[in-house]
Design an enzyme around this catalytic site. Structure first.
Site, PDB file in Angstrom:
ATOM      1  N   GLU A 169      -7.191  -5.714   2.600  1.00  0.00           N
ATOM      2  CA  GLU A 169      -5.896  -5.082   2.781  1.00  0.00           C
ATOM      3  C   GLU A 169      -5.790  -4.560   4.209  1.00  0.00           C
ATOM      4  OE1 GLU A 169      -3.267  -1.406   0.867  1.00  0.00           O
ATOM      5  OE2 GLU A 169      -5.439  -1.505   0.559  1.00  0.00           O
ATOM      6  N   GLU A 217       4.329   5.268   0.555  1.00  0.00           N
ATOM      7  CA  GLU A 217       3.376   5.900  -0.343  1.00  0.00           C
ATOM      8  C   GLU A 217       3.704   7.389  -0.371  1.00  0.00           C
ATOM      9  OE1 GLU A 217      -0.745   3.450  -0.201  1.00  0.00           O
ATOM     10  OE2 GLU A 217      -0.368   4.757   1.502  1.00  0.00           O
TER      11      GLU A 217
END
Length: 378
Positions: free
Chosen positions: A151, A234
């Site tokens: 990621e 987020e």
């Protein structure tokens, strides 16, 4: 980290399990489509998927999907700033847990990519704790489901006392901007994060620049596959009003595909005596250190498939490396080239680095051997 099934923490290597859920897929979105379902999703522009992806809390979250992006209209979750965020509402191109965007050409092997460009425009708010996050996911296989092994996170805006997975390993310039670079693992996949020192509200950039930098750090190779490109937020605390005003991404083929089983050669010893030179530069703190190593071929023949061996002083243990495969047994360390940096021409160099843990006073190794021959110290 933001995964629908299962969910994994996006901070400090914390692993969070979540109940498996089915993504709710709808047809192409019109303006002002509301999604409050935990893993609800829809498509926009006939090519992107927008997902609510409320994976880290049972509290309500709703998003308003437009033809160009989405906004968070309700976010009741309260995450700990020393733990994981509560969700990852986002828009993406590619495949995320079997949910693939319409007509996508992803996954695509990195070596086949000739260009990968993206544009993003965010709306930020005050009084909340969140990260404006752009994710690039890669895997050794053309994976369309489950967790990918690598990621890449781009932190466009960090608000509050939150931090990426792992620890900082220095600064780097990618896409003409300077970033604080973090490396770590959440126990399920590796993560490299690029953190901006100030908020970036909009940017047109090359995704391939970040993929190439990650490859140069030894985290992936050209034989890996790009599986998805995602942009969103987020949120830890609050976040109502955060929005992706617009998003675009395109990945084009036409590069040079890697062979399934590339030929492997035997290391070539440097001809005659000390025809190599090693520069070893370290930075240490109370319980850790980083090291940068540069090998110079001082001989007259090309070195192929190199292997550098040396001993680390007592109390030092390698934890992660880039631009080489580094293994340690006791004090003995072996660093081997990766697929793209195995050849060192006469006068040429190859460099790699690593991070390690430290117990006691720091000191550097004193002698090095390249393919069995001693090297001089720079």
């Amino acid at each position: 980290m933001r995964r629908s099934v299962p969910a994994f923490a996006a901070v400090a290597g914390l692993l969070v399990s979540a109940t498996a859920a089915v993504l709710v897929a709808a047809g192409p979105a019109q303006a002002d489509v509301q999604i409050c379902e935990q893993y609800g999703s829809t498509t926009i522009q006939g090519r992107y998927v927008v997902q609510n992806n409320r994976w880290g809390t049972t509290a309500q979250q709703c998003i308003n999907v437009t033809d160009n992006g989405f906004s968070i209209t309700r976010q009741d979750g309260q995450g700990s700033t020393s733990g994981a965020p509560v969700s990852y509402p986002s828009v993406f191109l590619g495949c995320h847990y079997t949910n693939c965007s319409p007509g996508t050409n992803l996954p695509m092997q990195v070596s086949q990519i000739s260009s990968a460009n993206s544009s993003i425009s965010y709306n930020f708010v005050g009084g909340a704790t969140y990260n404006a996050s752009y994710d690039i996911w890669l895997d050794p296989s053309p994976k369309r489901d489950g967790v990918n092994q690598m990621e890449i996170m781009i932190w466009f805006n960090r608000q509050g006392s939150i931090q990426p997975i792992g620890s900082p390993v220095g600064n780097g310039t990618v896409g003409g901007r300077n970033w604080e670079v973090w490396r770590g693992s959440n126990g399920s996949n590796n993560v490299i994060s690029y953190v901006s020192s100030s908020p970036i509200s909009s940017w047109n950039f090359s995704v391939l620049d970040f993929i190439n930098d990650t490859r140069n750090r030894g985290a992936i190779t050209n034989s890996w596959y790009l599986t998805s490109i995602q942009a969103g937020f987020e949120p830890w605390i609050g976040g109502t009003g955060l929005a992706v005003n617009s998003f675009s991404a395109s990945v084009n083929g036409g590069g040079n595909p890697q062979p399934t089983n590339p030929p492997t050669g035997q290391p070539t010893n440097p001809p005659g005596g000390a025809s190599c030179r090693v520069a070893y530069t370290a930075n240490s703190w109370n319980n850790g250190f980083t090291a940068s190593v540069t090998i110079t071929n001082t001989g007259s023949s090309t070195i192929n498939n190199w292997s550098l061996t040396y001993n680390l002083p007592s109390g030092q243990q390698v934890s992660q490396a880039w631009n080489a495969t580094v293994t340690q047994s006791g004090s003995a360390v072996t660093a081997r080239n990766i697929s793209w940096n195995g050849t060192i021409a006469p006068g040429g160099t190859a460099s790699f680095g690593y991070q390690g843990t430290l117990s006691g006073a720091y000191s550097s190794p004193t002698s090095f051997n390249l393919n069995g021959s001693a090297c001089s110290r720079a």
